[in-house]
Design a protein around this motif. Structure first.
Motif, short mmCIF file in Angstrom:
data_model
loop_
_atom_site.label_atom_id
_atom_site.label_comp_id
_atom_site.label_asym_id
_atom_site.label_seq_id
_atom_site.Cartn_x
_atom_site.Cartn_y
_atom_site.Cartn_z
N TYR A 57 11.73 14.15 36.93
CA TYR A 57 10.52 13.30 38.04
C TYR A 57 11.23 11.64 37.31
O TYR A 57 11.08 11.03 38.02
N HIS A 112 1.13 5.37 24.87
CA HIS A 112 1.87 6.26 25.59
C HIS A 112 3.19 5.80 24.55
O HIS A 112 4.14 5.85 25.04
N ASP A 132 -4.19 14.76 29.73
CA ASP A 132 -3.74 14.12 30.54
C ASP A 132 -3.44 13.48 32.35
O ASP A 132 -2.37 13.03 33.05
N GLN A 191 7.68 9.91 24.76
CA GLN A 191 8.08 10.78 26.04
C GLN A 191 8.63 11.39 26.44
O GLN A 191 9.03 12.65 26.27
N GLY A 225 0.33 13.22 39.11
CA GLY A 225 2.41 13.09 38.36
C GLY A 225 2.38 13.81 37.52
O GLY A 225 2.70 15.41 37.94
O1 NIG Z 1 1.05 10.04 31.00
N1 NIG Z 1 4.33 8.85 31.13
C1 NIG Z 1 3.26 8.01 31.82
N2 NIG Z 1 1.73 7.78 32.57
C2 NIG Z 1 1.17 9.45 32.83
C3 NIG Z 1 1.93 9.48 34.20
C4 NIG Z 1 1.40 9.47 35.77
C5 NIG Z 1 2.16 9.81 36.62
O2 NIG Z 1 3.29 10.12 36.36
O3 NIG Z 1 1.14 9.26 37.45
C6 NIG Z 1 1.94 10.56 31.59
O4 NIG Z 1 2.41 11.39 31.93
#
Ligand code: NIG
Ligand code: FE
Length: 416
Positions: free
Chosen positions: A102, A250, A325, A253, A329
């Motif tokens: 990712y 967020h 979530d 992570q 992506g």
């Molecule tokens: O919560 N981490 C950041 N935002 C999203 C992912 C968003 C994306 O990949 O479009 C999340 O995992």
């Protein structure tokens, strides 16, 4: 006034209890009425009890909903979603299946920024069409309220476009939407290497405009050393707080503790993700009364095995929340039953704890605990009839959508 009675339920799972989020052992108590029934007047729950009790309250002409011996639950409250975007990232999914990560995909301009490019090009009508399709997916899973983030526009105009679409979706009277501004989701292409200039735009143009037009109730930031590091996130979130936004983050992570510590320092309502949070971060969340929002579907879909420490959080007395979530992506699922399955198998939450985290605790994390999240007189009649004999089947039979019918404000919004 329209009257509706729900009868013939094997288990009426109410989540009735104290008027606050549930912690520790309380998370295992679902307050189930065997062969229970419910009376709805207008959009509100009027009474819950045994079949005989409810039948004695009925007036002639009431609509009867025969649950057919199935189970009834409050609608799921999905407290972390990104439901408005253009296109998909199935190409990147394929690349990840071949070994790309990712982070690598994001570093070469893909990831969030690729969805931003497509979302900027899309018209409001196109985004509305896609948003309606995904709305159906939430309802099909038994979800009746979602928190909905912007974050794929990253310009004043495109962020407002997304928040307007969220507003319109919410006005169409099926799913409830609680809007969150996520302008600091990523630094867009035209500001690469100029993060401070982009933050200036977020703080001095986007936040005041969004506050002025009441387009969002919460502000969120993707706080991560290589996205918005903690000092930058603090600056944005303080500005948001001064304008009256509630805060969600967020946090942690991919890297430990700083996000959770910041959420605690700022008195955020939630800290979300927390896959890398250690004991110091968890203690800070507890001391500050911040609710953790756990997103196991994104861990699963990224092919990681680092799930958040749900058991430690529950033992510590944190009011844990579960959410999908949903986004193109890291987590392309709108299914709360799938999240419940992951919570039990990967984080060792019991089915009852997971259901509490996905309903009443989630409702409190959106400051809606007085109106949704449990089935109690006076609350909105948001509920789902699930095709199960027992609530534990929700996480047990995975990979199917168990909802048979779903109601919001006492009106049927989905039927299989
Ligand atoms: O919560 N981490 C950041 N935002 C999203 C992912 C968003 C994306 O990949 O479009 C999340 O995992
Ligand atoms: Fe997210």
């Amino acid at each position: 006034m329209h009257e509706l009675a729900v009868l013939n339920c094997k288990q009426f799972v109410t989540l009735a209890g104290p008027q606050r989020p549930r912690i520790g052992r309380e998370m295992r108590d679902l307050t189930i009425i065997p062969d229970g029934a419910m009376l709805v007047r207008g959009d509100r729950i009027q009474g819950i009890g045994s079949r005989a009790q409810i039948e004695s309250m009925l007036t002639p002409g009431a609509e009867m909903v025969d649950a057919g011996g199935r189970i009834v639950l409050p609608g799921f409250v999905d407290a972390h979603t990104h439901p408005v975007f253009a296109g998909t990232r199935s190409d990147e999914f394929e690349q990840r299946s071949e070994g790309a990560t990712y982070a690598e995909i994001a570093a070469r301009g893909g990831g969030i920024r690729s969805t931003v490019r497509r979302t900027r090009e899309a018209t409001e009508a196109e985004l509305l069409d896609a948003g309606r399709k995904y709305r159906e997916w939430f309802l099909r899973g038994g979800t009746t309220t979602i928190e909905a983030k912007s974050g794929y526009g990253l310009s004043l105009e495109s962020e407002c476009k997304i928040l307007n679409v969220i507003r319109q979706l919410g006005c169409e009277s099926s799913l409830r939407y609680v809007p969150t501004f996520l302008g600091a989701h990523e630094v867009p292409d035209e500001y690469r290497g100029r993060m401070d200039a982009y933050i200036d735009l977020v703080v001095h143009e986007m936040l005041p405009r969004i506050a002025g037009e009441h387009l969002a109730q919460y502000c969120d930031v993707f706080c991560e050393p290589n996205v918005f590091p903690v000092a930058k996130a603090r600056f944005i979130l303080r500005a948001a707080k001064d304008l009256g936004f509630g805060l969600r983050l967020h946090a942690d992570q991919f890297s430990p503790d700083e996000g959770a510590l910041l959420a605690a320092e700022l008195g955020a309502v939630t800290a979300d993700h927390l896959e890398s949070t250690g004991p110091a971060g968890l203690d800070a969340l507890k001391a500050a009364g911040v609710q953790p929002v756990l997103l196991p579907a994104s861990v699963y879909n990224l092919g990681s095995s680092r799930y958040p420490a749900a058991r430690s959080m529950i033992d510590l007395g944190l009011a844990v929340v579960l959410a999908t979530d949903f986004n193109p992506g890291s987590s392309p699922t709108a299914s709360m039953p799938m999240v419940l399955s992951l919570a039990s198998t990967q984080m060792k939450m019991t089915p009852a704890e997971s259901i509490t985290a996905a309903t009443v605790n989630a409702a409190y994390s959106l400051r809606r605990g007085g109106e949704i999240g449990s089935l109690e007189p006076g609350k909105f009649a948001d509920f789902a009839v699930h095709d199960c004999d027992d609530y534990r089947e929700l996480p047990y039979f995975f990979g199917r959508e168990p909802a048979h019918s779903v109601y919001v404000n006492g009106l049927c919004v989905y039927r299989k």
